[in-house]
Design a protein around this motif. Sequence first.
Motif, short mmCIF file in Angstrom:
data_model
loop_
_atom_site.label_atom_id
_atom_site.label_comp_id
_atom_site.label_asym_id
_atom_site.label_seq_id
_atom_site.Cartn_x
_atom_site.Cartn_y
_atom_site.Cartn_z
N PHE A 1 34.64 37.55 51.91
CA PHE A 1 33.30 38.11 51.85
C PHE A 1 32.54 37.63 50.62
CE2 PHE A 1 35.71 40.91 54.57
CZ PHE A 1 34.83 41.19 55.60
N GLN A 2 31.22 37.72 50.72
CA GLN A 2 30.35 37.22 49.66
C GLN A 2 30.43 38.06 48.39
OE1 GLN A 2 26.25 37.01 50.89
NE2 GLN A 2 25.49 36.49 48.85
N ASP A 3 30.42 39.37 48.54
CA ASP A 3 30.30 40.26 47.38
C ASP A 3 31.67 40.74 46.92
OD1 ASP A 3 29.70 42.16 45.48
OD2 ASP A 3 28.11 43.12 46.65
N PRO A 4 32.17 40.26 45.80
CA PRO A 4 33.50 40.68 45.34
C PRO A 4 33.53 42.12 44.85
CG PRO A 4 32.46 39.31 43.68
CD PRO A 4 31.54 39.29 44.88
N LEU B 1 48.81 36.55 45.09
CA LEU B 1 48.18 36.62 43.77
C LEU B 1 48.52 35.40 42.93
CD1 LEU B 1 48.68 40.40 42.91
CD2 LEU B 1 46.49 39.24 43.27
N GLU B 2 49.74 34.97 43.01
CA GLU B 2 50.14 33.76 42.28
C GLU B 2 49.39 32.53 42.80
OE1 GLU B 2 54.33 33.73 42.77
OE2 GLU B 2 54.68 35.37 41.34
N GLN B 3 49.15 32.49 44.12
CA GLN B 3 48.42 31.36 44.70
C GLN B 3 46.99 31.29 44.18
OE1 GLN B 3 49.15 32.34 48.87
NE2 GLN B 3 50.37 30.47 49.11
N VAL B 4 46.40 32.44 43.86
CA VAL B 4 45.03 32.45 43.35
C VAL B 4 45.01 32.55 41.82
CG1 VAL B 4 44.11 33.40 45.48
CG2 VAL B 4 44.74 34.95 43.62
N GLU B 5 46.17 32.35 41.21
CA GLU B 5 46.31 32.26 39.75
C GLU B 5 46.01 33.59 39.05
OE1 GLU B 5 43.84 28.96 38.68
OE2 GLU B 5 44.96 27.54 39.93
N PRO C 1 31.14 32.39 49.09
CA PRO C 1 32.17 32.99 48.25
C PRO C 1 31.91 32.93 46.75
CG PRO C 1 32.91 30.87 49.07
CD PRO C 1 31.63 31.18 49.78
N VAL C 2 30.92 32.14 46.32
CA VAL C 2 30.66 32.04 44.87
C VAL C 2 29.23 32.43 44.50
CG1 VAL C 2 32.43 30.29 44.54
CG2 VAL C 2 30.07 29.58 44.98
N SER C 3 28.40 32.81 45.48
CA SER C 3 26.98 33.03 45.18
C SER C 3 26.76 34.24 44.28
CB SER C 3 26.19 33.21 46.48
OG SER C 3 26.62 34.36 47.18
N ALA C 4 27.70 35.21 44.26
CA ALA C 4 27.54 36.40 43.43
C ALA C 4 28.16 36.24 42.05
CB ALA C 4 28.15 37.61 44.14
N GLN D 1 36.93 38.11 43.18
CA GLN D 1 36.82 37.18 44.30
C GLN D 1 38.15 36.48 44.56
OE1 GLN D 1 35.56 36.98 47.00
NE2 GLN D 1 33.53 36.08 46.72
N ARG D 2 38.91 36.22 43.52
CA ARG D 2 40.26 35.68 43.71
C ARG D 2 41.13 36.67 44.48
NH1 ARG D 2 41.79 31.34 39.95
NH2 ARG D 2 39.92 30.73 38.79
N ILE D 3 40.95 37.96 44.20
CA ILE D 3 41.70 38.98 44.95
C ILE D 3 41.27 38.97 46.41
CG2 ILE D 3 42.06 41.47 45.20
CD1 ILE D 3 41.73 41.61 42.09
N GLY D 4 39.97 38.80 46.66
CA GLY D 4 39.49 38.71 48.03
C GLY D 4 40.09 37.51 48.75
N ILE D 5 40.23 36.40 48.06
CA ILE D 5 40.87 35.22 48.63
C ILE D 5 42.35 35.50 48.90
CG2 ILE D 5 41.50 32.81 48.21
CD1 ILE D 5 38.92 32.65 46.47
#
Length: 315
Positions: free
Chosen positions: A91-94, A131-135, A174-177, A154-158
């Motif tokens: 989603f757009q808004d983390p 979580l490790e995959q998104v650092e 995914p990065v606009s916010a 946003q990393r958590i959302g990913i």
Amino acid sequence: MTPLLSVRGLAKHYQTRSTTLKILEDISFDVFRGKVVGLVGESGSGKTTIGRSVLRLIEPTAGEVRFDGTDITKLSSAEMRRRRPRMQYIFQDPYASLSPRMTIGEILTEGLKIQGIGSRAERLERAKTALEQVELPADAIHRYAHEFSGGQRQRIGIARALTLAPEFIVADEPVSALDVSIQAQVINLLRDLQQRLGLTMLFISHDLAVVEYICDRVIVLYLGRIMEIAASEDLYARPEHPYTRALMSAIPSPDPEAKRGREILKGDIPSPANPPSGCVFRTRCPSALDACATAAPQLREVRPGHFKACIRDDL
């Protein structure tokens, strides 16, 4: 080669008391395995509606959406639920997309629990791996969303999307916010994950520079219609549609000496309640002819793999 996602004649209309809002009309495209397809256009062009329709987060009015050969618009709720792990949404808004009442561990394992995948311990291990995959550190599972920055959220959302090991992801702005300094980090992360995990992705953005960096193929939308489709390299080198050219001219150049003619579009994007006749872009198009008002142009191939919806060949 058979596409993983094939969309044909997709439409989304909303009925009001006085009119019909045609948010999407006759949308058709393919996304092949391991590729990233970008959706670009101004606000109100229908990008998010496409993203949500192809995952049936909202129900399309017409058309078919084939995922791995199956038209998912015809599946029951139970059949669709069984396919949900294979297709996920970022989603757009983390800030709004993570529940403040749940720990990160609960957020990441919720989908696994709903699908009946693994024991509680196994689900937590998958959450830690994501979580490790998104650092992010594995001990983040014990914390809450408010303890993290926007980029970390946003990393958590990913990570939430990755826990179900999907084949296909819709990444909706995914990065606009995020702050500009954080955007590049998240985009690089998404690109690395896509390549490392072999993900197939529909990437929604209004930022053409980001789309050029991450996407293999690009779809240009205007008022719920497709204006142009091409391979990213081809589109950016030789845009064919006047709308695409106007969008390209607005991309900032890192070279202060570079000269690029800026094409300013007049007026605002029309309302989907009262779209222009013929070509929906004609009221703002600097190259419009009288004939543009009479018939909606169909997508046609102007070069191998490059399509545009415009009656003119002399542009």
